[in-house]
Design an enzyme around this catalytic site. Sequence first.
Site, PDB file in Angstrom:
ATOM      1  N   GLU A  54       0.850  -1.180   0.000  1.00 14.77           N
ATOM      2  CA  GLU A  54       0.000   0.000   0.000  1.00 14.77           C
ATOM      3  C   GLU A  54       0.892   1.239   0.000  1.00 14.77           C
ATOM      4  O   GLU A  54       2.032   1.206   0.458  1.00 14.77           O
ATOM      5  CB  GLU A  54      -0.911   0.019   1.235  1.00 14.77           C
ATOM      6  CG  GLU A  54      -1.976  -1.064   1.232  1.00 14.77           C
ATOM      7  CD  GLU A  54      -2.975  -0.880   2.370  1.00 14.77           C
ATOM      8  OE1 GLU A  54      -2.950   0.191   3.009  1.00 14.77           O
ATOM      9  OE2 GLU A  54      -3.782  -1.802   2.612  1.00 14.77           O
ATOM     10  N   HIS A 102      -4.635   7.079   0.321  1.00 13.77           N
ATOM     11  CA  HIS A 102      -3.820   5.866   0.358  1.00 13.77           C
ATOM     12  C   HIS A 102      -4.462   4.830  -0.565  1.00 13.77           C
ATOM     13  O   HIS A 102      -5.610   4.980  -0.996  1.00 13.77           O
ATOM     14  CB  HIS A 102      -3.673   5.321   1.787  1.00 13.77           C
ATOM     15  CG  HIS A 102      -4.934   4.804   2.368  1.00 13.77           C
ATOM     16  ND1 HIS A 102      -5.878   5.609   2.963  1.00 13.77           N
ATOM     17  CD2 HIS A 102      -5.431   3.519   2.468  1.00 13.77           C
ATOM     18  CE1 HIS A 102      -6.889   4.872   3.394  1.00 13.77           C
ATOM     19  NE2 HIS A 102      -6.642   3.591   3.108  1.00 13.77           N
ATOM     20  N   HIS A 134      -5.489   0.752  -1.664  1.00 15.12           N
ATOM     21  CA  HIS A 134      -5.819  -0.587  -1.208  1.00 15.12           C
ATOM     22  C   HIS A 134      -5.345  -1.572  -2.268  1.00 15.12           C
ATOM     23  O   HIS A 134      -5.433  -1.282  -3.473  1.00 15.12           O
ATOM     24  CB  HIS A 134      -7.325  -0.736  -0.990  1.00 15.12           C
ATOM     25  CG  HIS A 134      -7.777  -0.199   0.331  1.00 15.12           C
ATOM     26  ND1 HIS A 134      -9.079  -0.323   0.785  1.00 15.12           N
ATOM     27  CD2 HIS A 134      -7.103   0.447   1.330  1.00 15.12           C
ATOM     28  CE1 HIS A 134      -9.186   0.224   1.987  1.00 15.12           C
ATOM     29  NE2 HIS A 134      -8.002   0.713   2.336  1.00 15.12           N
ATOM     30  N   ASP A 163      -8.626   3.009   8.766  1.00 16.34           N
ATOM     31  CA  ASP A 163      -8.911   4.205   7.972  1.00 16.34           C
ATOM     32  C   ASP A 163      -9.894   5.123   8.697  1.00 16.34           C
ATOM     33  O   ASP A 163      -9.764   6.357   8.652  1.00 16.34           O
ATOM     34  CB  ASP A 163      -9.495   3.816   6.611  1.00 16.34           C
ATOM     35  CG  ASP A 163      -8.509   3.015   5.768  1.00 16.34           C
ATOM     36  OD1 ASP A 163      -7.288   3.154   5.997  1.00 16.34           O
ATOM     37  OD2 ASP A 163      -8.963   2.266   4.869  1.00 16.34           O
TER      38      ASP A 163
END
Length: 744
Positions: free
Chosen positions: A617, A681, A683, A695
């Site tokens: 990630e 970000h 996944h 999150d």
Amino acid sequence: MTSDVAQLSSPLARAVAEYLTNFIDPPFAELTDIEIRDKLDVLHINLEPELPQHREVPFQTHEPVTILFDHVDKFEPRVFSARSDFPADLELIHTNYDIEEDGIALCLWEEAWDNLSRTLTGQAFVEKMRDWFTRTANGDVHPDDQGLEPLLPGTVNTLVLPAGMPKGPWYVVGGSEIEGRHTLVLDNVTPKDRPSAISFSLFSLELDAVVHGALRMPPHNLRGLVDLLANFGADLLASLKEWLLEQEQLSNTSNDRPLLLFKIPMRRNLEGPVEHYEMWAFSPIESIAEFGNYLGVTITEVVAGKSITAAAVGQKPQDLSTLMIMRWRVVQQLDRALARKYAANNRDSDAQLVAIGAGAIGSNLIVNTSKAGIGRWTIIDSDVVLPHNTVRQVQGHTFVGYPKAEVLRLEVGTILAEDDAAAICTNVLHPGEKLAEVDKALSAADIVIDLSASPAVVGYLADHPDVRRAASFFFNPDGSDLVVLSEGSDRALRVDEIEAQYFLACGANPVFDQHFAAARADRLRYANACQDLTRPLPPWQVQTLSGIAAGRLLDLLDDTDSTAQVWNLDPPSGHIVPLRINLAPVQRIESAAMRITVSNDVVATMRALREERAPDETGGILVGSFDLSRNILHILAALPAPSDSKQSPTFFIRGARNLRPLMDMLADKSAGQLYYVGEWHSHPDGVAARPSKDDEEVFSHLESNIGPGGSPFAMLICGAEESWVRVGWQQRSTTEGVISYGDQ
């Protein structure tokens, strides 16, 4: 030869003669004789023009010409055909009848002689004559796309007609006389007071349609004019008799001279439609009384020291060939359609435009584009003209204290024949009782241009549901850069979204490092209120960049795409560098509480970084701008993970190395318009782009640390098939949305 080259006084005549006698290569011309006349040098030459096999005009392989030079070359040489059988029966283009020489003069020159004579060599002169015969024989001297050739050339006196299709009645409303040259201005409206300096009475007559082309013998006396018009089916003497006996002429016989005006419909050929109306004007030197007596129509007597004119009984006209007449040049006032031709503006119709702001860039742009016939302006501004405004605005000292919009409307009304500009003296953001008037103007406009340098106005136009297209033109703080931001005709990108991407370019692109530098400079105070500040700005810079702005606006009317452009001016050198900012489409996520826009560049960057770091990630911070009053957040950039970040297939922890100086730099270079607005970000494949428990904790952290400050805070999650967006904002609840990659 009658004389030799050494006897020639005219330098140009001598240069032509020497070229023809001394040049090594054959000049395709032969000098056959030289004459020396009183104040004139005369060359007789046989030209050999290059002629096509099939000729539009039956020129010969050798064409004799006679050239008259004045001794000091003060005036342009006159070139005459010396052929007795010159094809004068054809409607040749670019020939004139010369009254002094009683011959056909070739019309060679379009340039002013003072300028042409500086570089006209003997060889160039000979080639100019040969070229005239070649192009005339080819039919190229007057191409089909050129305007119709006037039947009669003009002279030093000038008559100015109203704009549009010539249509009487006409009245003399103004004029001047300078060094014996008269200029008269006509209108279709009777003047309230007869201009005191005007000493002409107007006679007008419309003729039947004719085919364009130069006349062989333009009339120089009344007999010639009567005969010429008889060929067109007009009885000039009968019409003049009727006119001279009208009471207006009888009352002004001793003071006025007659001015004879003729309207001639013009065709390109006998079968063609009327394309144009040519106007002729002539005047004798005689007064109306003398003119009427010449024609045997009136008689004038002095009774008790006063001249009285009445109809003559049994009086015969005198020899009309002895009554000389002077031709006048006839021009028209410009309307927008005609102005567009002179301004190289290729549009074929008026645009409807609204300008918000009548200041430095606004006033200059509006005047400039009005001269180019752009269309009808409505000007909205609530300010008045103050003394310091006159340095760089069109409005001058006389109008200090008056509304800028109204003064500019008056100025625009003096440029062309149409006086239909409108002014709305109000603040467009708070129009009050003028709201309906403002909305009507905005909805009717082809384009609305913000010229106020106000981000609030940009937002207002972006949100207005009835605006068809909006743009914003402004200078950077020191006036060295012009910025043009414009929506496309489809408004796919709104002007505020374009403005946001412009701010990002200013912050991120080194080419704009100095663009906002003067935003931190001291200003000049022109009065004693807190906001009475301005910046020194040279008028020449304003006019230079405003000229570019005017040209760009003309282009925008035919350009359907959205655009962001900057022109950078270097004042010491005058060098201008054009810069174009690439614009990205945006995805909009809206709720009752707010509107979020996410640039496609943001999504593309996240997807590229996600692919690069897979299977780990990754993430970073989001940069954007926002408008608290309109509840709008623009997410403009997704930055990569700082070097001290922790990245793995199951988690991502963003680091902070160099983020503070980076954000400070972006804010500084964008004049404080770029902000940290949240986190993003990725996944991994197989994991939905939806927030995990971790999150949610990150979003709660943003809410507790950024939310109380009043700024929006966003979280974006980039997955394999889509990106998920959530934005929180104080007192506006939370808005979520999904960006499917198939939408991009």
